[in-house]
Design a protein around this motif. Structure first.
Motif, PDB file in Angstrom:
ATOM      1  N   ARG A 494      39.639  41.346  46.075  1.00  0.00           N
ATOM      2  CA  ARG A 494      39.716  40.742  44.750  1.00  0.00           C
ATOM      3  C   ARG A 494      41.000  39.923  44.603  1.00  0.00           C
ATOM      4  NH1 ARG A 494      39.993  45.053  42.097  1.00  0.00           N
ATOM      5  NH2 ARG A 494      37.758  45.446  42.045  1.00  0.00           N
ATOM      6  N   SER A 497      40.640  36.677  46.790  1.00  0.00           N
ATOM      7  CA  SER A 497      39.625  35.713  46.355  1.00  0.00           C
ATOM      8  C   SER A 497      39.885  35.147  44.969  1.00  0.00           C
ATOM      9  CB  SER A 497      38.236  36.357  46.396  1.00  0.00           C
ATOM     10  OG  SER A 497      38.176  37.468  45.525  1.00  0.00           O
ATOM     11  N   THR A 498      40.468  35.941  44.081  1.00  0.00           N
ATOM     12  CA  THR A 498      40.661  35.471  42.711  1.00  0.00           C
ATOM     13  C   THR A 498      42.090  35.098  42.394  1.00  0.00           C
ATOM     14  OG1 THR A 498      41.018  37.718  41.856  1.00  0.00           O
ATOM     15  CG2 THR A 498      38.748  36.918  41.922  1.00  0.00           C
ATOM     16  N   ILE A 501      43.787  32.552  46.887  1.00  0.00           N
ATOM     17  CA  ILE A 501      43.060  31.334  47.272  1.00  0.00           C
ATOM     18  C   ILE A 501      43.110  30.277  46.169  1.00  0.00           C
ATOM     19  CG2 ILE A 501      40.783  30.402  47.828  1.00  0.00           C
ATOM     20  CD1 ILE A 501      40.237  32.892  49.455  1.00  0.00           C
TER      21      ILE A 501
END
Length: 519
Positions: A494, A497-498, A501
């Motif tokens: 998490r 990705s959130t 990135i």
């Protein structure tokens, strides 16, 4: 590239790190360490920018571009704040979409209907420790059932080693991982649990009485048990069908007509599956009397079979055509195995039609719907058809294309018949029901795994026996391929990705913008 420009790059990225650190703390990872590291690195990079661009920074207020710079900063902060707000709302609402091919995270219509019609609250008790390999999957399944019907389905887990009194109450074997469904003083125990197992157990727990299904035997019909199958055809039995019937609360029994004068009064349904020897006149008379008094019968035939029931079927508006129904529309390699998505609007096939599923009937016979000569009060409705390119092949060993004189067009492969019996003497029901299917091989064990066929058969039996809740779509045989991740692994995924990135992409965008601005 001079130090001033490098400082600008680092300062822009540092500003992003600094502004997004609360997002890391409250939304993505919840880690004070990660948030603190980001804020600290961000402050350091902003400090590098100030040190390398002090002169330009002091002149910012006198430059014409100061207004544009401030507006850009405010815009970036506004967009970032909006994104943080949207993610926060999404996190709080937790919307979910099941994008898996087999919809492994979505309850089947049968499950939803069963939960909605349960008369009383049911409590599921999982007797297995948290370390058991099935614990996580079972907990997820329980959560879906509870979310669908929170007032009617509750659950808990018990370690059988730490709850010996409950294990004794439900007569669990030592070391056995089980699930107990309890409703009042009644309960049932499951050794292995899938959605189909759990739903069937709920159906049986809430059933009032047993729906007894009699399979006629003595004329070469398919046997119910594997042990009775012919040695040359070990798959020639209905054991999987019988197992499914038992799971859904039916009692399946074999019955001889020889020497009887009537069908037992406790019969909810009578099934004839693949008879190869003609029925005698007294046997036909028993079936005729049964249907005339409001009985329920499901008849499966196959190509080449002669069973002496043609006159009885004609009284109910159906003539079984000779030859083999063929259709190359969806199976040009073997047109005698008919694949069809063509259904009427009847309740039996409505769920299949809604989902666009193809039934697959090997070497079926087609049916002709008669318009005259039927018994009084008979109404016929086709269920399954071939495509417009179907035909009846009378010489299957010679060719596999339509020939002169052969019946062509959209053929009927299954039909449902209703007969008004309100005024019948010694009636069983106000309405007799008969379903005729031009194929019995779809019942066999090797073919039972085909989901559309299985639902067609079980819906047919449910409708014929007037079990409305059993006319539905059952949980499919899902190939569950899951990756087990612990809490730390999910937090890392998490965060990357959130947080990292998107942050990296924004930093790259700022760098490109600064580079172009300084050319």
């Amino acid at each position: 590239m001079n130090a001033t420009l490098i400082g600008r790059y680092l300062g822009a990225f540092g500003l992003l790190l600094l502004v997004s650190s609360p997002f890391t703390l409250f939304i993505t990872s919840g880690s004070p360490v990660a948030s603190g590291v980001k804020a600290g690195v961000g402050l350091a990079l902003v400090g590098v920018y100030l040190a390398t661009n002090l002169k330009q920074f002091s002149q910012l207020a006198t430059r014409k571009s100061s207004t544009f710079f401030i507006t850009s900063v405010l815009t970036v902060l506004g967009v970032l704040g909006a994104l943080v707000g949207i993610n926060y709302v999404a996190h709080q609402q937790a919307p979910q979409w099941d994008l898996t091919k087999e919809r492994i995270h979505t309850l089947a219509p049968q499950t939803i209907a069963t939960l909605g019609t349960m008369p009383e609250k049911v409590k599921a008790i999982g007797f297995l420790p948290p370390t058991h390999e099935s614990y996580a999957l079972l907990e997820t399944l329980f959560q879906r059932y509870h979310a669908e019907a929170p007032a009617k389905f509750e659950y808990e887990f018990r370690d059988p080693r730490r709850s010996p009194e409950m294990a004794s109450k439900y007569q669990l074997k030592e070391g056995q991982a089980s699930v107990v469904l309890a409703r009042g003083e009644s309960h049932t125990t499951l050794a292995a649990v899938s959605e189909q197992d759990l739903t069937n157990a709920l159906i049986k727990l809430g059933a009032v009485g047993t729906q007894r299904v009699y399979f006629i035997t003595g004329h070469g019909e398919w046997p119910l048990d594997k042990d009775e199958a012919a040695p040359s055809d070990p798959g020639g039995s209905l054991s999987e069908l019988r197992r499914q019937l038992l799971q859904e609360g039916y009692a399946a029994e074999a019955m001889y007509l020889v020497g009887t004068t009537d069908i037992p009064r406790d019969a909810s349904l009578v099934v004839i599956a693949g008879a190869r020897v003609p029925y005698t006149q007294p046997e036909v008379a028993v079936l005729r009397k049964y249907l005339a008094s409001g009985g329920r019968l499901v008849y499966f035939t196959d190509a080449g079979l002669v069973d002496g029931l043609g006159e009885l079927l004609a009284e109910h508006g159906i003539l079984v055509d000779e030859g083999i129904a063929a259709d190359a529309q969806f199976n040009s390699g073997n047109p005698y195995v008919v694949q069809s998505p063509f259904y009427s609007t009847h309740a039996i096939v409505a769920p299949l039609k809604q989902r666009g599923l193809n039934v697959e009937l090997p070497t079926p016979r087609s049916l002709t719907v008669l318009r005259e000569g039927m018994a009084e009060g008979v109404r016929v409705e086709p269920l399954v058809h071939t495509s417009q390119h179907g035909w009846v092949e009378t010489k299957p060993d010679e060719n596999a294309v339509p020939s002169d004189g052969e019946k062509t067009g959209q053929l009927t492969l299954a039909a449902a018949i209703v007969r008004d019996t309100k005024d019948a003497a010694d009636k069983r029901f106000d309405e007799g029901r008969l379903v005729v299917v031009g194929d019995s091989e779809l019942l066999l064990d090797p073919n039972w795994g085909h989901e559309p066929n299985r639902n067609l058969v079980m819906n047919t039996l449910g409708w014929a026996s007037n079990q409305v809740t059993k006319v539905t779509m059952r949980p499919p045989d899902r190939e569950v391929s899951t990756l087990e991740l612990d809490t730390d692994a999910m937090d890392h995924i998490r965060f990357i990705s959130t947080d990292l990135i998107p942050l990296s992409m924004m930093g790259l965008g700022l760098a490109i913008w600064l580079t172009r601005r300084n050319k």
